[in-house]
Design an enzyme around this catalytic site. Sequence first.
Site, mmCIF file in Angstrom:
data_model
loop_
_atom_site.group_PDB
_atom_site.id
_atom_site.type_symbol
_atom_site.label_atom_id
_atom_site.label_comp_id
_atom_site.label_asym_id
_atom_site.label_seq_id
_atom_site.Cartn_x
_atom_site.Cartn_y
_atom_site.Cartn_z
ATOM 1 N N ASN A 62 2.633 -0.750 -3.642
ATOM 2 C CA ASN A 62 1.310 -0.541 -5.015
ATOM 3 C C ASN A 62 2.323 -0.329 -6.318
ATOM 4 O OD1 ASN A 62 1.827 1.999 -4.536
ATOM 5 N ND2 ASN A 62 0.578 1.563 -2.591
ATOM 6 N N CYS A 63 1.766 -0.401 -6.929
ATOM 7 C CA CYS A 63 1.306 0.474 -8.867
ATOM 8 C C CYS A 63 0.114 1.525 -8.856
ATOM 9 C CB CYS A 63 1.502 -0.261 -9.602
ATOM 10 S SG CYS A 63 2.907 -1.495 -10.020
ATOM 11 N N VAL A 64 0.682 2.710 -8.751
ATOM 12 C CA VAL A 64 -0.476 3.635 -8.602
ATOM 13 C C VAL A 64 -0.079 4.743 -9.753
ATOM 14 C CG1 VAL A 64 -1.985 3.460 -6.959
ATOM 15 C CG2 VAL A 64 -0.385 4.985 -6.454
#
Lengths: 348, 430, 74
Positions: free
Chosen positions: B243-245
């Site tokens: 993911n991209c957080v």
Amino acid sequence: MSIRVVHYLNQFFAQKGGEEAAHLGIEYVENPIGPGVQLAKMLEGKIDLVGTITCGDSWFNENQEVACEGIRELLIQTKPDLVITGPAFNAGRYGMACGNVAQVAENLGITTISGMYPENPGHAVFNPYLYAVETGNSAASMRKALPDMVKTVEHFLENDQTMGLPEEGGYMPRRVRVNFFAEENGAKRAVDMLLNRLEGKPFTPEFDMPVYDRVPPQPAVEDLSKATIALITSGGVIPAGNPDRIESSSASKFGIYSIEGLDRLEAGDWETVHGGYDPVVCNKDPNRVAPVDALRELEKEGRIGKLHDEYFATVGTGTPVSNAEGFGKEIAMHLQKAGITAAIMTST
Amino acid sequence: MKLEVGDIHVDALEFGSVSTVEGHTVSINREELTSYLKTLDNRLTSLELNIARPGESVRIMPVKDVLEPRVKVEGKGAIFPGIAANGNEMVGCGRTHVLKGMAIVTAGKIVGFQEGVIDMSGPGADYCPFSDKLNLVITAEVEESCTPHEHEAILRKVGQETALWVGRMAKDVEPHEVTTYETKSLAEQVIENPELPRVGYIYMLQSQGLMHDTYLYGVDAKQILPTLLEPTEAMDGALTSGNCVAASDKVTTYMHQNNPVIHELFKHHGTRYNFVGAIVTNENVTLKDKERSSAFTTKLASQLGLDAVIVTEEGYGNPDTDLVMNCKRLEDAGIKTVLITDEFAGRLGESQALADSTDRAKAMVTCGNGNPVVDLPAMDVVIGHLDTTDHIVGGYEGSLHEDGSMTIEIQAIIGATSAVGFHNLAARAG
Amino acid sequence: MVKEIEKVMPVVHLATVVPISKTVGANRIVPAIAIPHPLGDPTVNLKAEKQLRKDLIEKGLAALETSIDEQTVF
């Protein structure tokens, strides 16, 4: 080794006069004045009070921007390690000036120690920037205020030029969150808290849930067919290339863009810079976040009088509520000036 | 379920003519590994391996993920089950070897906005839990025609395959330290220690879109209904990050493999409580999904007869709603909660720290405020691309200075505030 | 943001995560579709999607036309 300190005083404590001298502008002298003379004496060998900035309270508050710029230039020239302001007791305009000085200093990475009565608006408005020692409400308490401020300055010096906790530093809590490195990681602290909760032992939460205030609802719009409606989004849809360089998270600004004559936001011309969601679907059709196409049709159909030519956009993710409030205030001002009836805001 | 984890303590990582583990030294044949990785995807245009050691004047950015090399020695399945070849069995039993003290870091051109920084020395190193690791860094670039989603998937595969390749070197090595983790079935636990309370872990996974996903046995977490997980499964790589957080908030694959809540909960298991297991749930993009997942999670917790849980969040903003919803429902069901979160309270800490709120939350742990800015001095060596500084989450116009130093928000530093409680950054009132 | 605008004029908040909208204090709230596409749905055809968008805006306009005494989700 002593640190460089610059002191800020208003016209009264600079011994220039009372209300009749409140219109005087900024002046800088390379020596302590008034309460500064005593501070320098009490902190002899520990600080070098290199100069005093003075300004009339009325002039400062009526020319805030110019005053802050002047303070900024003086602080850049004099390079203090610490700024001391006041004590301002319960003098409101003086407190606001002290707060402004603290904000300018903070932006330059310089700590400010002040003295104020807890109800001084300068403390309430500028609390994140200001380490204010509690004082009485008038200059009659000067004899107690100065030793208290001296103690806080000494603490700052002994503590590697940091302020520590309010109770350690002897200043009033600033109602802000301060980072620090704990002994244990978060998971260990959570398991300890869980054990205390399970075993009925006392524990202190590290954090309280935020409390948000409310505003009363506005009355309904009577006739939308005569109304001008403005579109606002926190979904980050802006012209391609991000002309205003709005941050993808923790935005410090919003953009105002013309949608005059546009039937829709075309993919390629508009895109999202919001860093908190997958941008692909929005970038294929930006109207999915900022629904210009549907609003334009409703305008043509006469359901609404007009879609406002200016469209407002920012990025909501990671953006502190204090910033968002600021954007809201400014946008509200724009809308009011433009005679807008009501607004539609979309959020992702 | 019983898993023996054998740690091989690594205190030196170097490139050499053969790939071996000897004593505390891991040696890697750079050419051999590079050419293997290049075969993984024909859209890879360049791939470079570097080593970054603690204390060196090295900056790695933009970083996608961090992983730990592990290998299955005994027991079914493979590390990264559901993804690795021959990996369709349940993991979490038998024996696993770990090269402890080193990590695999994937870097390369920016995919989204949410890649981060690792500094190996200076003030940035205090904020990053991976600055004290021996990092094998892969800088990989892909064809320009790749979509961001494809780009991320290629980097993810490269990272995982590297971790597996390096991990396999530990298979026949005698570990320096072996720890046994065991949880029995709920029925057995209750019979053995009927007087102890039952404790669980609500493991929230970021699942906001294709580039924002976490995988459970290779299944995209946004497509799951909340489900049960044996704590030891996480140690064998059942959860992987894709993911991209915001970088500081990201639960890297390494953190899933070494989930600190699971490790801490094991410490008092069987003495002060029964650690029953974890419930994995997601943080989706529709309100309907959020409500369903939260209700389902609470049902599973009740079904297990849990008395108390620790809840961890990944990300901020709308996931704060998932956190608050889980807290309310669990407390309503009579299950005591301790929540771990981080804060986004403004650069001066002056603002409200969460986007959502409930007065049911009584016990909160904070992993710090991600908004304050830090000055990171220039480093002698940059692995990756410095020019992404202004565009990553936590950066802003003017973040990167001419001399290579930067001023960025803490949220740009990998793992600094991650709300699984991995690091020791915290925040207090001041 | 929405609260500051509400101080000077009626505003309707089209938001996916209604709980956040409620917590921060919007008064007129219309639930939207999903975070990456609050006013769209890529799974339906373009014509149906446009109608969906118009319907949601219509709901928002109706909210603006409705007198309320307290926070209301339409």
